[in-house]
Design a protein around this motif. Structure first.
Motif, PDB file in Angstrom:
ATOM      1  N   PHE A  63      -2.530  -5.029   2.683  1.00  0.00           N
ATOM      2  CA  PHE A  63      -2.351  -3.717   2.059  1.00  0.00           C
ATOM      3  C   PHE A  63      -2.865  -2.560   2.910  1.00  0.00           C
ATOM      4  N   ARG A  99      -6.217   0.905   1.119  1.00  0.00           N
ATOM      5  CA  ARG A  99      -5.513   0.611  -0.137  1.00  0.00           C
ATOM      6  C   ARG A  99      -6.218  -0.486  -0.942  1.00  0.00           C
ATOM      7  N   ILE A 149      -5.832   0.585  -9.830  1.00  0.00           N
ATOM      8  CA  ILE A 149      -4.603  -0.095  -9.420  1.00  0.00           C
ATOM      9  C   ILE A 149      -3.406   0.425 -10.201  1.00  0.00           C
ATOM     10  N   GLY A 184      -1.979   3.665  -9.164  1.00  0.00           N
ATOM     11  CA  GLY A 184      -1.333   3.692  -7.854  1.00  0.00           C
ATOM     12  C   GLY A 184      -2.240   4.156  -6.733  1.00  0.00           C
ATOM     13  N   ASP A 231      -3.857  -0.855  -4.088  1.00  0.00           N
ATOM     14  CA  ASP A 231      -3.032  -2.016  -4.404  1.00  0.00           C
ATOM     15  C   ASP A 231      -3.853  -3.234  -4.798  1.00  0.00           C
ATOM     16  N   ALA A 232      -5.127  -3.207  -4.469  1.00  0.00           N
ATOM     17  CA  ALA A 232      -6.015  -4.327  -4.786  1.00  0.00           C
ATOM     18  C   ALA A 232      -7.429  -3.794  -4.905  1.00  0.00           C
ATOM     19  N   GLU A 264      -5.325  -8.046  -7.924  1.00  0.00           N
ATOM     20  CA  GLU A 264      -4.106  -7.542  -7.304  1.00  0.00           C
ATOM     21  C   GLU A 264      -3.015  -7.461  -8.368  1.00  0.00           C
ATOM     22  N   ARG A 265      -1.966  -6.718  -8.081  1.00  0.00           N
ATOM     23  CA  ARG A 265      -0.808  -6.703  -8.986  1.00  0.00           C
ATOM     24  C   ARG A 265      -0.198  -8.102  -9.066  1.00  0.00           C
ATOM     25  N   ASP A 325       2.207 -11.073  -8.892  1.00  0.00           N
ATOM     26  CA  ASP A 325       3.431 -11.554  -8.266  1.00  0.00           C
ATOM     27  C   ASP A 325       4.009 -12.609  -9.206  1.00  0.00           C
TER      28      ASP A 325
END
Length: 402
Positions: free
Chosen positions: A98, A102, A184, A187, A190-191, A241-242, A244
């Motif tokens: 990232f 970020r 997160i 925005g 990202d982590a 994290e977002r 997956d």
């Protein structure tokens, strides 16, 4: 709320270094508590007559030379915890994916490196004019600040995003999950690396003893004859994290926060703040109370706190809930309690282990049927962790497994 992936997690406490040691201690019902052998503030004094959860080996593990400016016992434990379960490598991977700016760092503590400040004040030196100074090796502003822990972990990991230290007493390293989630979802990053570290020191031991909250023997959460807590130390982390969709694993499903501000050290007598935090977490997770299989209680083993938390739980959850306090394994690790007990909740999800309570034998009739003393091996779909701090700073977290 949109769930977040927990792509790595670890903790180090009196129960052991890393997840495997902690899981083994939980399964074997082996406590990390021992009679207090922590050096008193004044060498001529005797240690307090109590039991503690002390992490072995910190004194023999100096920081790497490149990080020596942050040298202190608390940062040593932070470093030790970072080396377990591949956590340092996972953080490096997130920074590589990232970008360092970020990735956020949100870390909780209640005392940070105050132990180093205690030692410095205990060894003041007078100059030619009679002015007192810290000894030369302790004239390092980096370790005499509440943000010492955050600045150290930032330097140790290379994270360059927002770096935030949360200090809300014993809810500190639970509230870090909430703050990181907001960063997160907004925005900004990202982590996020979240966690908490607190170590034993004179201010902790003698401060809680002055409040008449320390038990002379190992703590007995929710026992009818409980008399007080056992203090401990720990460090731990989780990487958020977002999600997956193609990757399974642990999820943070919801968080709840409240601040009832009823009293400096006592909870609201009706458990108002505790219930608000739990309801808030369930709402964010989109779950009914009956969907929670295991609840790791704050459960400090003080007469007032345990009774109030148990009543709040009984008023919200069905009798089928398995709820317990795991402080008999680790002691009350203060600002690190949130991350330690979140890792325990995640172990419960992963391994189908519902921990019981150590040292307690006689159920308190004032507490509901949700309080379980024995371990149980059963699948866990959703787990919750409660962390409640002085001043009415309350946090609850809901976890699931995808």
């Amino acid at each position: 709320m949109a769930p977040l992936s927990i792509t790595a997690h670890t903790c180090t406490s009196a129960a052991g270094r890393g997840r495997a040691a902690l899981l083994d201690a939980l399964r074997g019902r082996r406590s990390g508590l021992r009679r207090n052998d922590f050096p008193p503030v004044a060498p001529e004094e005797s240690p307090l007559d109590c039991w503690i959860g002390r992490v072995d080996g910190i004194e023999a593990l100096p920081l790497p030379e490149t990080l020596a400016r942050w040298e202190c016992r608390n940062n040593r434990l932070a470093w030790l915890a970072l080396q377990q379960d591949g956590m340092a490598e996972a953080v490096a991977g997130a920074v590589a994916r990232f970008g360092a700016s970020r990735v956020a760092l949100v870390i909780g503590t209640s005392t940070s490196s105050i132990g180093e400040s205690e030692a410095a004040y205990g060894d003041l030196r007078a100059d030619a004019a009679g002015t007192l100074h810290f000894p030369p090796g302790m004239q390092r502003p980096e370790v005499h600040t509440p943000h010492s822990l955050g600045a150290f972990v930032q330097a140790a990991t290379g994270i360059a995003g927002p770096c935030i230290t949360v200090a809300t007493a014993c809810s500190s390293s639970a509230k870090v999950f909430a703050q990181a989630t907001r960063l997160i979802h907004a925005g900004i990053v990202d982590a996020a690396l979240v966690g908490g570290v607190d170590t034993l020191c004179g201010s902790v031991l003698y401060g809680f003893n002055a409040l008449q909250l320390v038990a002379p023997g190992p703590c007995r959460p929710f026992d009818a004859d409980r008399v007080g807590l056992s203090l401990g130390e720990a460090g731990g982390y989780a990487l958020l994290e977002r999600v997956d969709p193609a990757v399974g694993g642990a999820r943070l499903l919801g968080y709840g926060e409240s601040s009832d501000a009823h009293h400096m050290s006592a909870p609201h007598p009706e458990g108002l703040g505790a219930r608000m935090a739990m309801e808030d977490a369930l709402a964010r997770a989109g779950l009914e109370a009956g969907a929670i299989d295991y609840l790791n209680l704050h459960g400090t083993a003080t007469p007032t706190n345990d009774g109030i938390e148990a009543r709040a739980v009984a008023g919200l959850f069905p009798a089928t809930l398995h709820a317990s306090s795991t402080k008999g394994w680790t002691g009350h690790t203060l600002g690190a309690a949130g991350i330690v007990e979140s890792v325990i909740a995640l172990l419960a999800l992963e391994h189908g282990l519902r921990p019981g309570i150590l040292n307690s034998e006689t159920p308190d009739p004032a507490c509901g049927p949700q309080i379980r003393f024995e371990n149980e091996a059963r699948p866990v779909r959703h787990a919750m962790n409660n962390s409640f701090g002085f001043g009415g700073n309350n946090a609850s977290l809901v976890f699931g497994w995808a």
